[in-house]
Every structure is written in C-alpha cells, then in structure tokens.
Write an enzyme that holds these catalytic residues in place. Structure first.
Site: not given
Length: 400
Positions: A229, A231, A234, A271, A274
C-alpha cells in the site's frame, strides 16, 4: 448436538434501524441479520430476542420444546415478549453449572465486559462455547481444558477473545469458529468473509443449523501474506488486523529509532498503542534468522525500511560502489530473504510500500530505490500464499 442460529447480528440487528451508513445500506438478503440467538437441540435457547418464534419457524424449528432460556447480556431495547409455552429467561451466576433433564450440561463462563458466556456439553459429549457481544472470557489459564468443538463469538468486535481462547488451548486447529453479533463495522459479503478467514473463522446466514463436532472446512489462515500500500493507505492496520485473533505475535519493526526525530517517535508510538498488549516487539533488520526459526507468527513492518538498511550496507547510493559489486551484493541479500520466506514454517505477515505508481523520483538514488523496492516486492510476493493491495483503507486481494 445441533445449533440453529436464529440470528447472527448485533443486539440492534443489521442493518441498524434508521442507520444511513454504507454497510447498513448494503446489508440486504442473506447479509441482513437479526440479533444473535442460539437454539441448541430444540431444548436450550440462548438469548431471547424479538421475533425469536418467527425466526425459528423460518428455520424449520419450533420453540415448543425449549426447557431452558438463558440470557448472556442485558437487553437494552424494548421489552421482549416471551412466547407462549417458553420458560422465563434468566442468567446463571459465573461458574455455576446447570444439568438439564435432556442430558445437556451448561456452565456459566465469566466475561470481562459484564456479560455471561455459556459452555454447553451435549449428551453426545461435544462441546460448544457461546460468548456474548463485546466480550471475551476472563480468568482463563493455560491448560484449562480441551479444545471446544465449536465457538460462537464476537470475532469482529473482540478478536482478542479468540486470541485468549487459542492461548489456553480452548480453540484448536479443528474448532469451528462462528462469528456472530455482526454489526456495521465491516462491509458484508466478500470483505467480511475475507477478514474472518484471516482469523480462522466464518459467518453463516440467519437460520442456519450446524452440527457440533462434525468436521467443517475451517478456513485456513495463510502462512505467508504480503500487504502492500501507499503512504497512510491503512496497510499496517490491515496487517495487524490479520493477526489480532492470535496470541504471542512477534512484531518485527525494521525502522529502528531515530534520535531527535519527533515525527518518527510519534509514528512509532501510534503503532505501539494499536497493538495488543500480549504482542512482543523486536527492532531489527536481521530477518532471515527469525524466518528460519520456529515460533509464534511474525508481523514484519516493513520491507521498504529493510531495503533501505540493505542498500546502506552494500553502498548502493554510490554509483561506483553499486557498479563494482554493490548491486550483486543486494541481489544476494534479497535472495537470502526470499529463500527464508519460502522455507518459513511459522505464520508471516509482511508490510511493504507500493511506490511504483507515483511521481518519478528526481534523483538517480531515488529511482534506484524505487526500482529495487519493486523487485523486492515482486520476489517476496512470489513466495506468499496471499498478497493484498490496500488503497484508501480498502484491501484488494491480488493473490490467494
């Protein structure tokens, strides 16, 4: 022992009444779900919901033989009418066990969110665990018992519940995990099936009857997955989501630390916030030994930073060094990495940037990095059972 799922949705149902969201708008036909309720062998009803008698009739069942009605969580909506001939509902204190005249044994399981779970053992000895919405079992210890034949739980809302059950051996490779209490968090249909399959679970339409203990085609969790993916697309969230239903994940951060870089520190902190508390973190670019070793699942975030470190180590930014062996050295590093991925026996989810579709870098070194990242992504993807491209938070399956 058979289980008829009279409903598989959240307490408010799906679609939610008067909700204008896109998920509710798409929840039609088989994707429309009444509030979750389970009918076990026609004699035990878990969670009395509005329209339960009609739901049973649509499924070819009757509530006339029900001998016990158990509630797993408070009902916040309008009062639910108890159908004629059905016993009044109640909840069982945590740890208490009921023995029904039909030969079923029911034990109340403590939850961490105020509800009550129920472990049911049928006359045939097969075992079912039902977990209420928004809850996970509390107080579990490793070796508490053998794996359940079927677990019916809020897999989307509380994937950590599945992780806890796996950690103590209550969910094993052959456990049939059924997702219920489905709400408008995930688009129905293909996207829901994809996310559940990554957790080793599945969903069924309302009215489905399942036989506990009969072998089902339990979704196989891909051993190796690459998530690509751009920037802020997700991609890291998607990668983390794929493993949040598993305990003891080793998160491999290849970015390291950057002194006095406040923005980088904020990214790292986001990060970490999460990730589940049970996950461990290793900050390293030495990926081959980790891939070669046995152990819990690896989440590698990300390959693009691994490549930066590898190119630094071979002097790739200097044209002369690059031409005089640097390129060959980098190719060998990539071959070692992809070879380790091919031979890996542990579950691996890796994240990488997809940079080949944007603006052409203005410098020769930038173009070299772009080209090498494209080659690395292609080589790594070739060793993975599943490859995803995340665009605007939406995962597109490229392979698997």
């Amino acid at each position: 022992m058979d289980v008829t799922l009279l409903g598989t949705g959240a307490p408010a149902g799906l679609p939610r009444p008067e909700c204008p969201c896109a998920v509710c708008a798409a929840a039609l036909g088989h994707d429309a779900r009444a509030a979750t309720a389970l009918l076990v062998d026609g004699v035990l009803l878990m969670d009395l919901t509005p329209g339960a008698a009609f739901a049973a009739a649509r499924a070819g069942r009757s509530l006339g033989g029900v001998r016990q009605v158990l509630l797993s969580h408070p009902h916040d909506g309008p009062a639910v009418e108890v159908p004629a001939g059905v016993p009044g509902p109640g909840r069982v204190p945590d740890g208490r066990e009921l023995a029904l005249l039909t030969g079923h044994r029911v034990r109340a399981v403590a939850m961490d969110a105020g509800g009550t779970g129920y472990a049911v053992t049928g006359p045939d000895g097969h075992r079912l665990l039902y977990v209420p919405p928004g809850s996970a079992p509390a107080g579990l210890e490793e070796g508490d018992g053998e794996a359940y034949d079927m677990v019916v739980a809020d897999v989307v809302g509380r994937p950590d519940a599945l992780a806890r059950l796996r950690a103590v051996g209550a969910v094993g490779p052959t456990t049939d995990v059924i997702a219920v209490h489905l709400d408008h968090d995930v688009p129905p249909g293909r996207e829901l099936r994809r996310r559940l399959a990554a957790a080793g679970a599945r969903a069924v339409p309302d009215g489905t009857t399942l036989v506990v203990g009969v072998y089902e085609d339990v979704p196989d969790v891909p051993r190796r997955t690459l998530v690509l993916g751009g920037a802020r697309s997700g991609k890291s969230v998607e990668a983390e989501r794929r493993l949040e239903a598993f305990p003891d994940v080793l998160y491999v951060a290849t970015g390291g630390t950057r002194d006095e870089d406040c923005e980088w520190a904020a990214r790292v902190a986001a990060h970490r916030e999460r990730r589940p508390g049970s996950w461990r973190t290793a900050e390293t670019c030495d990926l081959v030994p980790l891939l070669e070793a046995d152990g819990p699942p690896l989440l590698i975030d990300c390959l693009s930073l691994w490549l930066t470190d590898a190119m630094d180590s071979v002097g790739a930014w200097d044209d002369a060094v690059w031409a005089d062996g640097g390129e060959r050295a980098l190719r060998e590093r990539v071959r070692e990495l992809t070879g380790a991925v091919r031979a890996a026996r542990r579950t691996v989810v890796a994240v990488s940037n997809e940079v080949g579709s944007g603006i052409v870098p203005a410098t020769a070194s930038g173009r070299r990095y772009r080209d090498e990242l494209g080659r690395l992504n292609a080589a790594f993807a070739g060793e993975c059972e599943q490859v995803l491209l995340v665009v605007a938070g939406q995962a597109v399956v490229l392979r698997g």
